[in-house]
Enzyme design. Structure first.
Site, PDB file in Angstrom:
ATOM      1  N   LYS C  79      -9.259  -3.421   4.884  1.00 47.98           N
ATOM      2  CA  LYS C  79      -9.042  -4.257   3.951  1.00 47.98           C
ATOM      3  C   LYS C  79      -9.335  -5.651   4.725  1.00 47.98           C
ATOM      4  CE  LYS C  79      -5.500  -5.895   0.856  1.00 47.98           C
ATOM      5  NZ  LYS C  79      -4.172  -5.677   0.337  1.00 47.98           N
ATOM      6  N   SER C 154      -3.981  -5.248  -4.677  1.00 52.61           N
ATOM      7  CA  SER C 154      -4.962  -6.108  -4.133  1.00 52.61           C
ATOM      8  C   SER C 154      -5.874  -5.239  -3.355  1.00 52.61           C
ATOM      9  CB  SER C 154      -4.321  -7.066  -3.360  1.00 52.61           C
ATOM     10  OG  SER C 154      -3.465  -6.842  -2.388  1.00 52.61           O
ATOM     11  N   SER C 178       0.336  -3.083  -3.783  1.00 45.88           N
ATOM     12  CA  SER C 178      -1.123  -3.296  -3.221  1.00 45.88           C
ATOM     13  C   SER C 178      -1.780  -2.156  -2.837  1.00 45.88           C
ATOM     14  CB  SER C 178      -1.212  -4.412  -2.623  1.00 45.88           C
ATOM     15  OG  SER C 178      -1.058  -5.657  -3.328  1.00 45.88           O
TER      16      SER C 178
END
Lengths: 99, 485, 483
Positions: C79, C154, C178
């Site tokens: 990420k 996210s 997330s």
């Protein structure tokens, strides 16, 4: 509990975010909506409750042993503007701050 | 209307650790810009602080020595404001739970002992340094940011507004610095910024009954010497009195001090308080101190100035000597080591404060750096006590010790300086001198006291200064007495 | 074709023994990425040459050394709020465009030390603020199961990349769901570890007291393997725990006997989509048949969770994001004086949602509001934590849906921040209480994945993974999407 423009301006100034005229309006109404929603917390009985803590409850410290720092080139590699090995910024108007 | 002066001081002290407060960059002064930085002190994305144990130890030592209550449970908070010397745009500090509170420092002002209370001591990180391009901040075309100092450990010592004059403020700072210097927690160099002082000055009308906090207060920031703190306060007292006399009010503000002109100048109005948005630092666990660790730390503290004052007073030293001695921990350290080897404390302190201090000052050295160590000074003093050398010889030997690094014993031998105090040896010299100076002998007998001194001098000359003056004196008196009869 | 054709353990085993080279694995990975990435847009920075070089170095290691690597040659997606020296890190924000970190996040280092090869950084909602991966300055990511829908967020890029088969493993971060919500939306497994289990050093902080890094993978076993590698104390993170890490893999198939699961009414109420509820309840029914007992419980403070979260997370974010000031790195919008530079840089560098949260958080902490908002929310947080403590006196684990709804259509929530915030309703409690929580696929509804969430007591990741394994056994899942 709509946020006033004065409060929005104050908050934008604290956060150092420039808001244009119409943005101020929008931000005021969006934040007001969130604040209306969070008013639900007024119903929680927090009498005698201690604020929560998320991490370890005792100090975590390290030894006082130096490690190599970044080289100056590494430290400055991402800087938008550099002069004499330092980060260059434009002039500071109007005020001093704590040193 | 008469006013009472109200002064409180905030003193920032950089702690003498090897590394910064929250990262492992070197804590060093005077390096090339931005050479002691890392992701943590540059506030790079993703970097996290980890607390330096040594900084905690030095801070707590200071807290104990300043008679504070040490809280076993304190925490760190973020103090938030945007400024380019503060890379995270928040300073990690301690807000509502500092590690130490309620201490005091004793001072003597106008011959009276007085206690200045310490409200709190907290730990925090230092900011970086800005170098302004051009003449002044106002006309500057910009600034350059050096973050070597960012993250250096500090303690902030906040006094109560207990001081009532510039003199008391100077004395408080002098004593504070003395106490901290005994602990060796900081370089305490005001000119390099490792000790910094902000002075809060206000004038309280005699009939004022409200809280001191509510008086309009002027904060004079970052004054760079104890002397200048005094000057800045004196200037402020005068400036504020004049304003009040003219019926003007005092504005709560931050002022700077112009050393060259001896004046304070307005920097920023504090009418609108800063909103620092303090909140608990989520990246750092609370600071929990172990009570047995605390007890060990307390037990290991050195003797502090007040305790030394008492001890030296009991040994018969004058107040003046005591004050000179206690101001410098390296003197006390020297004295302490020497006292383990001799009981002649008066002689020791006399020699330290006269000849030693002069010789060190000539060389720009402190007692800690002295080439003559306590044991060597004691050896020299023992020679005097034994009558092996005279005081005058000792002065000469001490100078030589500074130059050559030889011991007193070596120098006595090399320079042939042993004192002659053998009656048998000196009687002959005395007899010869009397025989050679009949006129002077007559003068002596006719009551001229100075004649004896001349004769002593003659014996000293014959022995190249090595004769013990006391012995010569006695032998001459004996000989002259007998020749009369 | 996706290079992910086996368990991570199996793939690593083949690399270790030389049956397949890391180079061929990584190269087929990039080949596949080139083919599917334009449809999914899950990835940001990547450097094939560099990844190949690392694979080559791994292949050249003597067998004895290679054999020790748990993730030998395994392609990993990271990420883009985890900093890396080798690839730019943007956090999906314009304010960090082109930023190259001088150091690498501890979790990435640990994975690389075990032989993982970082093939790409993945897309995300800017600074982790969002539940759809639409709030990235680099454009939205699509759900591999239905390109018209969001992958969740996210960590949507990480979840979509794994679901699409671009890489078998991904790292994500979870502040209010997330990892778990995108895992659910993409039909994969994701775990938010106990607060302090995994180092945050190098994770660009959103809300420091809530953030945790965690793995996303196709199976519980793969998830366990990556969790094993990244867990444990890090001296560079003072909030990381000095707790021993159990052997998650060895525990995985130990039978669960007499397991008692709490089913909190509050998570199965009105706010939950009926289809989601049905799929989850169906799984619970099957587990009952396996001998798991289900106990209805009350967690009365759940109703306050989203409100507390949307005060505390923005408050911390407003502080954490202050460092983006255009002085030392990142975007600088030039100006004649410093204040104007700050204000323009931060206004133009941060997207709408980030600005909104920063302003909200600034207000929450400002003079006169701190007690009313921040302190109150911290106390409510303690009450939520207490709800869990009480529950765990009675049951071993708590079960809930991972998300209140099915993956929603791209753009459908864009102008309604408050509605977006409510989609975190199932997940934020675990962050507020600092507890570990796992999302595993529960089944499918109209061709879209549904996740089931398991929340356990602190440090119970091993138990969560074992339950996850059990769920995998009772759930029938369709083949991975063909892209």
């Amino acid at each position: 509990m709509r946020l006033s423009k004065e409060i929005v301006d104050h908050v934008a100034d604290l956060a150092q975010i420039r808001l244009k005229g119409e943005e101020r309006e929008r931000v005021a109404s969006e934040l007001s909506r969130v604040l209306e929603y969070v008013a639900i917390l007024d119903g929680a009985d927090i009498e005698g409750v201690e604020a929560s803590w998320h991490g370890p409850r005792a100090s975590v410290t390290r030894m006082d042993a130096p490690r190599p720092s970044l080289t100056r080139a590494q430290a400055l590699a991402n800087a938008p503007k550099v002069r004499e090995g330092m980060f260059q910024i434009p002039r500071i108007l109007g005020e001093g701050e704590e040193g | 209307m008469p006013y009472q002066v109200v002064v409180g001081l905030e003193v920032h002290v950089e702690l003498k650790t090897k590394t910064k407060l929250f990262c492992q960059c070197a804590n060093a002064f005077g390096s090339e810009p931005n050479t002691h930085t890392c992701p943590v002190c540059l506030a790079m994305p993703g970097a996290l602080p980890v607390l330096n144990q040594a900084a905690v130890e030095l801070a707590v030592k200071a807290g104990i020595a300043l008679q504070c209550t040490i809280h076993c449970h304190s925490k760190f908070d973020r103090k938030q404001y945007f400024y380019p010397d503060l890379p995270k745009a928040y300073q990690i500090s301690q807000y509502d739970l500092p590690f130490a509170e309620w201490g005091h420092v004793n001072i003597v002002a106008d011959g009276q002992r007085k206690q200045v209370r310490i409200r709190r001591i907290h730990m925090e990180e230092d900011a970086g340094k800005l170098n302004h391009l051009g003449q002044s901040l106002e006309q500057s075309e910009g600034s350059l940011v050096d973050l070597n100092r960012a993250g250096v450990p500090l303690i902030e010592i906040v006094s109560e507004p207990d001081m009532t004059s510039a003199d008391e403020a100077r004395r408080y700072l002098t004593e504070l610095r003395a106490v901290l210097s005994y602990l060796d927690v900081s370089d305490l160099r005001m000119e390099e910024g490792s000790m910094r002082c902000d002075a809060n000055v206000s004038l309280k009308p005699e009939d004022y009954t409200g809280s001191l906090e509510d008086l309009p207060r002027v904060e004079v920031k970052n004054v760079n010497s104890i002397r200048n703190v005094g000057r800045a306060i004196e200037y402020e007292i005068e400036r504020q009195s004049e304003r009040l006399a003219q019926g003007q009010r005092i504005i709560k503000e931050t002022r700077g001090f112009d050393d060259a002109r001896g004046r304070t100048y307005s920097q920023r109005s504090k009418e609108e308080a800063n909103d620092y948005r303090y909140f608990p630092e989520p990246d750092l666990p609370p600071l929990v101190l172990d009570s047995s660790w605390l007890a060990r730390l307390q037990a290991a503290l050195p003797m502090l100035p007040d305790a030394w004052r008492e001890r030296l007073e009991s040994l018969g030293l004058s107040a003046n000597e005591i004050e000179v001695l206690v101001q410098d921990p390296s003197q006390i350290q020297f004295l302490q080591e020497a006292m383990e080897m001799t009981t002649e404390v008066r002689a020791l302190t006399r020699w330290m404060l006269a000849d030693m201090l002069r010789l060190l000052n000539e060389r720009g050295l402190s007692f800690a750096q002295s080439p003559v160590r306590p044991a060597q000074l004691v050896e020299l003093l023992n020679f005097i006590a034994d009558g092996r050398i005279s005081g005058r010889m000792a002065k000469e030997i001490l100078e030589n010790m500074f130059v050559s690094g030889e011991s007193a014993g070596q120098l006595v031998d090399r320079l042939g300086m042993a004192q002659i105090s053998d009656d048998a040896v000196l009687r002959g010299q005395v007899a010869e001198v009397i025989a050679e100076h009949g006129k002077v002998v007559d003068d002596y007998h006719s009551g001229k006291e100075r004649a004896l001194g001349f004769l002593v001098g003659q014996v000293m000359k014959r022995t190249r200064g090595q004769a013990s003056p006391e012995v010569v004196n006695r032998l001459l008196k004996e000989a002259l007495g007998s020749s009369v009869s | 074709m996706s290079p992910v054709d086996d368990s991570v353990k199996g793939m690593a085993e083949r690399v270790k023994t030389g049956q397949i080279s890391a180079q061929s694995l990584v190269s087929s990975c990039f080949q596949y990425i080139r083919q599917v990435e334009p449809k999914v847009h899950a990835l940001l920075a990547h450097d094939e040459e560099l990844a190949m070089e690392k694979a080559r170095a791994l292949d050249r290691l003597p067998l004895s050394e290679r054999r020790e690597l748990r993730l030998a040659g395994i392609p990993l997606v990271v990420k883009d709020n985890l900093v890396t020296e080798d690839l730019d890190t943007t956090a999906g924000s314009r304010i960090l465009e082109g930023f190259r970190s001088p150091y690498t996040a501890s979790v990435v280092k640990r994975a690389e030390e075990q032989g993982a090869i970082v093939v790409a950084k993945s897309n995300l909602d800017e600074f982790g603020m969002g539940s759809s991966t639409e709030h990235s300055v680099y454009g939205p990511t699509m759900n591999p199961w239905d390109f018209s829908r969001v992958p969740g967020g996210s960590s949507g890029g990480s979840a979509a990349a794994v679901a699409a088969g671009m890489a078998p493993l991904a790292l994500g971060s979870d502040t209010g769901g997330s990892i778990r919500q995108p895992a659910a939306f993409c039909g994969i497994v994701g775990i938010k570890p106990t607060y302090g289990r995994v180092s945050r050093y190098g994770l660009i902080a959103y809300a420091s007291s809530l953030d945790q890094v965690g793995p996303l993978a196709r199976t519980v076993e793969d998830t366990a393997l990556l969790l094993q590698v990244i867990s444990g104390h890090d001296p560079l993170d003072a909030t990381s725990a000095q707790m021993p890490v159990p052997d998650y893999l060895a525990q995985l198939d130990r039978p669960l006997q007499g397991l008692r699961v709490g089913v909190p009414r509050e998570y199965f109420g009105d706010g939950i989509d009926a289809n989601v509820k049905m799929v989850v309840e169906d799984v619970l029914e099957r587990l009952k048949q396996e001998g798991v007992s289900m106990v209805e419980i009350d967690m009365p403070h759940t109703q306050y969770a989203v409100a507390a979260y949307y005060l505390l997370a923005p408050a911390e974010a407003s502080s954490n994001l202050s460092r983006f000031d255009g002085v030392r790195y990142g975007l600088r919008v030039p100006a004649g004086d410093l204040r104007t530079l700050y204000q323009r840089t931060r206004a133009q560098g941060m997207g709408d949602e980030v600005r909104r949260r920063v302003l909200l958080g600034t207000h929450v902490l400002s003079a006169g509001y701190y007690d009313q908002y921040y302190v109150r929310a911290q106390k409510v947080r303690a009450l939520i934590r207490r709800d869990f403590e009480r529950a765990f006196e009675q049951v071993d684990l708590v079960v809930t849906p991972s998300a209140p709804e099915l993956p929603f259509a791209l753009g459908s929530r864009a102008d309604d921040p408050m509605k977006m915030y409510l989609s975190d309703i199932c997940t934020v409690t675990a962050n507020l209480a600092g507890l570990p929580a796992l999302s595993v696929p529960a089944g499918f509804e109209s061709g879209l994945p549904v996740g089931i969430q398991w929340i356990g007591p602190a440090w119970s990741e091993d138990l969560l993974l074992r339950v996850g394994r059990m769920v995998e056994r009772v759930v029938v899942r369709p083949p991975w999407p063909k892209l």
